[in-house]
Design a protein around this motif. Structure first.
Motif, PDB file in Angstrom:
ATOM      1  N   ARG A 277     -36.050  -2.141  57.801  1.00  0.00           N
ATOM      2  CA  ARG A 277     -36.275  -1.824  56.394  1.00  0.00           C
ATOM      3  C   ARG A 277     -37.710  -1.382  56.141  1.00  0.00           C
ATOM      4  NH1 ARG A 277     -35.334  -5.667  52.293  1.00  0.00           N
ATOM      5  NH2 ARG A 277     -34.601  -3.985  50.950  1.00  0.00           N
ATOM      6  N   THR A 278     -38.634  -1.815  56.996  1.00  0.00           N
ATOM      7  CA  THR A 278     -40.005  -1.308  56.890  1.00  0.00           C
ATOM      8  C   THR A 278     -40.056   0.169  57.230  1.00  0.00           C
ATOM      9  OG1 THR A 278     -40.890  -3.486  57.475  1.00  0.00           O
ATOM     10  CG2 THR A 278     -42.372  -1.604  57.722  1.00  0.00           C
ATOM     11  N   VAL A 279     -39.244   0.569  58.209  1.00  0.00           N
ATOM     12  CA  VAL A 279     -39.162   1.990  58.554  1.00  0.00           C
ATOM     13  C   VAL A 279     -38.472   2.762  57.438  1.00  0.00           C
ATOM     14  CG1 VAL A 279     -38.275   3.669  60.216  1.00  0.00           C
ATOM     15  CG2 VAL A 279     -39.143   1.458  61.019  1.00  0.00           C
ATOM     16  N   ASP A 280     -37.316   2.271  56.980  1.00  0.00           N
ATOM     17  CA  ASP A 280     -36.583   2.916  55.886  1.00  0.00           C
ATOM     18  C   ASP A 280     -35.569   1.919  55.336  1.00  0.00           C
ATOM     19  OD1 ASP A 280     -34.817   4.538  54.248  1.00  0.00           O
ATOM     20  OD2 ASP A 280     -35.671   6.278  55.253  1.00  0.00           O
ATOM     21  N   ALA A 281     -35.667   1.618  54.057  1.00  0.00           N
ATOM     22  CA  ALA A 281     -34.789   0.615  53.444  1.00  0.00           C
ATOM     23  C   ALA A 281     -33.343   1.080  53.376  1.00  0.00           C
ATOM     24  CB  ALA A 281     -35.291   0.268  52.046  1.00  0.00           C
ATOM     25  N   ARG A 282     -33.096   2.373  53.507  1.00  0.00           N
ATOM     26  CA  ARG A 282     -31.733   2.889  53.405  1.00  0.00           C
ATOM     27  C   ARG A 282     -30.908   2.605  54.664  1.00  0.00           C
ATOM     28  NH1 ARG A 282     -33.687   8.777  51.502  1.00  0.00           N
ATOM     29  NH2 ARG A 282     -35.165   8.236  53.154  1.00  0.00           N
ATOM     30  N   VAL A 283     -31.483   1.919  55.621  1.00  0.00           N
ATOM     31  CA  VAL A 283     -30.755   1.593  56.847  1.00  0.00           C
ATOM     32  C   VAL A 283     -29.647   0.576  56.590  1.00  0.00           C
ATOM     33  CG1 VAL A 283     -32.253  -0.327  57.549  1.00  0.00           C
ATOM     34  CG2 VAL A 283     -31.084   1.039  59.288  1.00  0.00           C
ATOM     35  N   VAL A 284     -29.739  -0.201  55.522  1.00  0.00           N
ATOM     36  CA  VAL A 284     -28.738  -1.224  55.222  1.00  0.00           C
ATOM     37  C   VAL A 284     -27.491  -0.564  54.639  1.00  0.00           C
ATOM     38  CG1 VAL A 284     -28.237  -3.305  53.889  1.00  0.00           C
ATOM     39  CG2 VAL A 284     -30.523  -2.947  54.848  1.00  0.00           C
ATOM     40  N   ARG A 285     -26.334  -0.965  55.126  1.00  0.00           N
ATOM     41  CA  ARG A 285     -25.076  -0.402  54.660  1.00  0.00           C
ATOM     42  C   ARG A 285     -24.606  -1.069  53.367  1.00  0.00           C
ATOM     43  NH1 ARG A 285     -21.554  -0.212  60.290  1.00  0.00           N
ATOM     44  NH2 ARG A 285     -22.320   1.806  61.055  1.00  0.00           N
ATOM     45  N   ARG A 286     -23.482  -0.550  52.844  1.00  0.00           N
ATOM     46  CA  ARG A 286     -22.925  -1.072  51.600  1.00  0.00           C
ATOM     47  C   ARG A 286     -22.581  -2.561  51.713  1.00  0.00           C
ATOM     48  NH1 ARG A 286     -20.383   1.626  47.412  1.00  0.00           N
ATOM     49  NH2 ARG A 286     -20.426   3.539  48.650  1.00  0.00           N
ATOM     50  N   SER A 293     -25.961  -0.989  66.083  1.00  0.00           N
ATOM     51  CA  SER A 293     -26.743  -0.561  67.245  1.00  0.00           C
ATOM     52  C   SER A 293     -27.975   0.212  66.787  1.00  0.00           C
ATOM     53  CB  SER A 293     -25.912   0.333  68.166  1.00  0.00           C
ATOM     54  OG  SER A 293     -25.612   1.565  67.520  1.00  0.00           O
ATOM     55  N   ALA A 294     -28.953   0.305  67.685  1.00  0.00           N
ATOM     56  CA  ALA A 294     -30.165   1.063  67.397  1.00  0.00           C
ATOM     57  C   ALA A 294     -29.874   2.553  67.171  1.00  0.00           C
ATOM     58  CB  ALA A 294     -31.180   0.874  68.528  1.00  0.00           C
ATOM     59  N   PRO A 295     -29.011   3.203  67.977  1.00  0.00           N
ATOM     60  CA  PRO A 295     -28.685   4.604  67.670  1.00  0.00           C
ATOM     61  C   PRO A 295     -28.072   4.781  66.287  1.00  0.00           C
ATOM     62  CG  PRO A 295     -28.053   4.084  69.914  1.00  0.00           C
ATOM     63  CD  PRO A 295     -28.441   2.782  69.273  1.00  0.00           C
ATOM     64  N   GLY A 296     -27.187   3.852  65.887  1.00  0.00           N
ATOM     65  CA  GLY A 296     -26.593   3.952  64.553  1.00  0.00           C
ATOM     66  C   GLY A 296     -27.632   3.818  63.460  1.00  0.00           C
ATOM     67  N   ALA A 297     -28.565   2.876  63.611  1.00  0.00           N
ATOM     68  CA  ALA A 297     -29.622   2.698  62.624  1.00  0.00           C
ATOM     69  C   ALA A 297     -30.535   3.921  62.592  1.00  0.00           C
ATOM     70  CB  ALA A 297     -30.427   1.443  62.946  1.00  0.00           C
ATOM     71  N   ALA A 298     -30.875   4.449  63.767  1.00  0.00           N
ATOM     72  CA  ALA A 298     -31.759   5.614  63.830  1.00  0.00           C
ATOM     73  C   ALA A 298     -31.135   6.822  63.149  1.00  0.00           C
ATOM     74  CB  ALA A 298     -32.077   5.936  65.289  1.00  0.00           C
ATOM     75  N   ALA A 299     -29.856   7.065  63.432  1.00  0.00           N
ATOM     76  CA  ALA A 299     -29.194   8.220  62.824  1.00  0.00           C
ATOM     77  C   ALA A 299     -29.095   8.061  61.309  1.00  0.00           C
ATOM     78  CB  ALA A 299     -27.803   8.401  63.430  1.00  0.00           C
ATOM     79  N   ARG A 300     -28.804   6.868  60.837  1.00  0.00           N
ATOM     80  CA  ARG A 300     -28.710   6.646  59.383  1.00  0.00           C
ATOM     81  C   ARG A 300     -30.048   6.940  58.708  1.00  0.00           C
ATOM     82  NH1 ARG A 300     -25.261   4.221  55.774  1.00  0.00           N
ATOM     83  NH2 ARG A 300     -26.243   3.237  53.968  1.00  0.00           N
ATOM     84  N   ILE A 301     -31.146   6.509  59.333  1.00  0.00           N
ATOM     85  CA  ILE A 301     -32.476   6.755  58.762  1.00  0.00           C
ATOM     86  C   ILE A 301     -32.803   8.245  58.794  1.00  0.00           C
ATOM     87  CG2 ILE A 301     -34.933   6.387  59.182  1.00  0.00           C
ATOM     88  CD1 ILE A 301     -34.215   3.575  60.168  1.00  0.00           C
ATOM     89  N   VAL A 302     -32.561   8.878  59.931  1.00  0.00           N
ATOM     90  CA  VAL A 302     -32.921  10.292  60.081  1.00  0.00           C
ATOM     91  C   VAL A 302     -32.119  11.165  59.126  1.00  0.00           C
ATOM     92  CG1 VAL A 302     -32.858  12.258  61.652  1.00  0.00           C
ATOM     93  CG2 VAL A 302     -33.760  10.070  62.435  1.00  0.00           C
TER      94      VAL A 302
END
Length: 825
Positions: A277-286, A293-302
């Motif tokens: 969330r420090t990188v991007d708060a939008r990483v949290v799902r509904r 996984s880290a790839p899933g979190a990275a793609a959601r942020i990007v």
């Protein structure tokens, strides 16, 4: 809802994968919303501990850590642990279920005019999150005495209910095991009429290391050191019998070690969420939970950054509120040209004075160079003869070409060998091969490739400066390179940067996988039979199956088979229901007149032929192909110019000339390597030598070695060992992943393997995994060591010249009439 079907190569075979969810033929990305994380009081950690008791491996202890307390569940006989876990969860989090039809799963359906499909439930149940570390192992142990539950996992049925006991029912809505395990369960207390919606996430999807290493890296409560506490190594400790523990030893094991593990796991999850969330708060799902996984979190942020880079897309700015994917025909060309990373070994043997050169963050660099997918224009290339390299320099896309590979030592690109279903490099004459434009341009300029004809293709026009892929990489590396940030955050940013690329080509399998060696007849409606059998096996114990249980299923062809199977299973003791039952089943089928050689097929083979694949949420195969294409082309160009002996994805291994010196992290341009100037010139002429001004080190080559090696063993692709003067080693050990001894001993073994052509060793003891246990009818979690024999067999697509160099045959199996260009040119 519409879908797109792509043809994708998976394990050497072309399969169909569906991308679903488009409306009226439009496939769009919409802005990610910001959600609050799930409340800490609704998150808890789970762990299990198993020891030998009464002569058998039993799950004796399950520990749970809540936000305000902890709990240890003990069972002297190791039975009913899954039921006791369900009871604990329901007692703490259960809510009144209301009428059963309000909460039970029903077929999904789409409301008219809606973009979302209902999950069949009338009420939304607030979730509770369980956090695990190595979920597959712990779940296998919790359900070790519930064969119908383990069968349901192996069956792979994606929606089923299992009666845990007279009181508790488990409904599995989603359950995935693999590199990023997760699940969604509904646990019902049938006496109290309560329900819990339980989500599960495995933190090994982020931290591909031990719990102790992850805790240390993040600076949280460290895992208790079992060896220090009891004076024995873990694999030796867990072979102890429960009866040998004193009361004090058991107290230490339960209260200090086991409860300490779940405390560490829970804190690790909250720390991971804070960093993301420090990188991007939008990483949290509904649901309030981060991706598994880290790839899933990275793609959601990007991908969320697409609307930051292009605010004009937002509805509040008068935009459409979305942006569209590439056309299907363009993405299909990406699928056709995707062949993964670049690996080679041109001179197997023992060498000296070798060093490793590595691209700094190769895939993040390639992502930062691609045109912006939001505003890109896709040009269809029509058939034409000839190839003017000046017309194509610096472009990104895919071309289907005829021509000839002129270098059989470092060929310009790779393809799949249709006969052997394996990757191979292309030398000699070829026709209609899909190749990325960077690979073509660098191959032609270096003299390794001639292009005679372009059949068709695509060019992705655009600039990278406003690309969300680039801004995502810049964002991650801005955090990684900021010395004022805490180290765990910088490490997380690096992890996200390197993990992003994988989601662009993710394909998920949705299939039913029963025991591999269980034979079944060939049915007319195979998929229907498979799904029905999976559901039946999931919902019933073996001793509960009877001939009347299958009426009305629409698969009457299987009646005789199921009856024989049920009869044989019912007559066997619990511990023999596995391989012995299968053998009895086969004998009974043959006795009934079913000829195995003609009528039977293993379920494993049958399921592979009927597997359904679907594309991941961030599936962008053209971009993925261009990432690997640009990286592989650059690595092959450098290998050709320097005469590299070994290479692996983003690195090459070369001999350092006599009298030259090097140091770790030294820029490769300072080493004075013969052929380096030619490499830089050709890279610039190709139009791909650009830098990312925001992160200048991206894409640069650095030396990874402290000096030239004393001895280097090159066995085959992905298997090598460099020994340096300071005693350090740099190794790749594909095939030796469970090597039990030190790196130095592995170096000695690899030398023997290379010179003698084979190696045999006993693996490091490790707990048996869930799927392996299901296929062999063995206990999950038993520490086992296997004897492995590896043979250094040559690739049948290659030959060795008089100097020992490995060269590639053409597609007809012939050697090239002339040797390819060498580094001396």
């Amino acid at each position: 809802m519409s879908s797109r079907a792509f043809r994708i190569v998976k394990r050497g075979v072309r399969i169909k994968a569906l991308l679903e969810g488009g409306q009226d033929g439009r496939f769009e990305f919409r802005p990610a919303q910001e959600y609050e994380p799930i409340e800490p009081e609704r998150v808890f950690a789970v762990d299990s501990e198993s020891l030998t008791a009464g002569g058998q491996l039993r799950t004796l202890l399950t520990t749970l850590r809540f936000h305000d307390s902890d709990k240890a569940i003990e069972t002297p006989d190791g039975r009913d642990m899954l039921e006791k876990l369900c009871a604990t969860v329901c007692a703490r989090f259960g809510i009144k279920a209301g009428h059963p039809s309000d909460t039970k799963q029903r077929p999904r359906r789409r409301r008219p005019g809606s973009r979302r499909s209902r999950d069949g439930r009338k009420k939304t149940i607030p979730p509770v999150l369980s956090v695990w570390f190595n979920l597959a192992y712990d779940f296998g142990r919790l359900a070790s005495d519930r064969h119908e539950v383990l069968r349901s996992v192996l069956a792979g049925a994606d929606s089923y209910r299992v009666r845990i006991s007279a009181r508790y029912e488990l409904e599995v809505s989603r359950m995935n095991f693999g590199s990023s395990s997760s699940f969604e369960w509904f646990i019902r207390d049938l006496h109290e009429k309560t329900i819990v919606r339980l989500l599960g996430i495995d933190l090994t999807g982020y931290w591909k290391t031990s719990l102790a290493s992850a805790a240390k890296a993040l600076g949280i409560v460290e895992k208790v050191d079992l060896e220090k506490m009891f004076g024995t190594k873990p694999e030796e400790f867990f072979r102890r019998h429960r009866e040998s523990f004193s009361a004090e030893e058991w107290r230490l094991f339960r209260d200090e070690y086991a409860l300490g593990d779940v405390e560490t796991t829970l804190e690790l999850y909250h720390r991971t969420v804070d960093l993301l969330r420090t990188v991007d708060a939008r990483v949290v799902r509904r649901t309030g939970v981060i991706p598994p996984s880290a790839p899933g979190a990275a793609a959601r942020i990007v991908f969320a950054g697409a609307f930051d880079a292009h605010p004009e897309l937002r509805k509040e700015c008068g935009g459409p509120g979305c942006w569209e994917r590439a056309p299907q025909w363009a993405d299909q060309m990406g699928c056709d040209s995707y062949f993964g990373g670049n690996v080679f070994s041109t001179a197997p043997g023992v060498h000296s004075r070798m060093i490793s050169l590595d691209i700094k963050s190769a895939y993040p660099y390639a992502l930062a160079c691609l045109p912006d997918p939001v505003t890109a224009r896709y040009e269809y290339i029509k058939e034409r003869n000839g190839f003017d390299v000046r017309e194509w320099r610096g472009l990104f896309g895919v071309l289907y070409i005829d021509g000839e590979g002129l270098d059989d030592l470092h060929p310009p690109f790779r393809q799949h060998d249709a006969e052997r279903k394996r990757l191979r490099y292309v030398s000699g004459v070829f026709e209609d091969r899909a190749v990325t434009i960077p690979e073509i341009v660098m191959g032609v300029l270096s003299g390794a490739l001639r292009v005679d004809r372009i059949r068709r293709g695509v060019v992705m026009h655009g600039a990278p400066e406003k690309s969300f892929l680039r801004s995502g990489m810049v964002k991650f590396f801005g955090i990684k390179n900021d010395p004022t940030r805490e180290k765990p955050l910088r490490d997380m940013a690096k992890l996200l940067a390197n993990a992003t690329y994988g989601k662009l080509v993710e394909v998920n399998a949705s299939d039913y996988s029963l025991a591999e060696d269980l034979p079944i007849p060939r049915f007319l409606e195979g998929a229907k039979v498979a799904s029905t059998l999976a559901r039946i096996y999931a919902e019933n114990g073996a001793d509960e199956l009877g001939p009347d249980d299958y009426a009305g299923e629409g698969i009457q062809q299987a009646d005789q088979v199921r009856r024989i199977f049920a009869e044989n299973m019912r007559g066997l003791p619990e511990e023999d229901r596995g391989g012995n039952a299968i053998l009895a089943y086969v004998d009974a089928l043959r006795a009934a007149g079913v000829e195995a050689s003609k009528e039977l097929v293993s379920v494993g083979d049958f399921m592979r032929a009927n597997t359904r694949y679907r594309c991941g949420q961030y599936f962008m195969p053209l971009c993925a192909s261009l990432v690997t294409g640009l990286t592989s082309a650059t690595v092959r160009l450098l290998a050709r110019c320097l005469g590299a002996l070994q290479g692996d994805t983003d690195s090459v291994h070369v001999v350092l000339p006599e009298g030259a010196a090097c140091r770790a992290d030294q820029p490769a341009s300072e080493l004075g390597l013969p052929g380096w100037d030619r490499f830089e010139r050709l890279l610039a002429d190709a139009g791909y030598g650009q830098r990312v001004p925001e992160v200048p080190e991206l894409g640069q080559w650095f030396c990874e070695s402290p000096g030239p090696s004393v001895e280097s063993v090159l066995a085959r692709p992905k298997v090598y060992s460099h020994l340096f003067a300071d005693g350090s080693l740099k190794q790749a050990k594909h095939g030796f992943s469970k090597w039990p001894d030190s790196k130095r001993e592995l170096h000695t073994m690899l030398r023997h393997f290379t010179l003698k052509g084979s190696a045999t060793y006993t693996t490091k003891p490790a707990p048996r995994k869930l799927r392996a246990a299901g296929l062999t009818d063995q206990q999950v979690g038993e520490f086992i060591a296997n004897e492995v024999t590896l043979v250094l067999a040559p690739d049948p697509n290659t030959w060795r010249d008089e100097h020992g160099n490995v060269r590639w045959l053409d597609f007809d199996g012939y050697r090239l009439a002339r040797a390819g260009p060498l580094a001396a040119e």
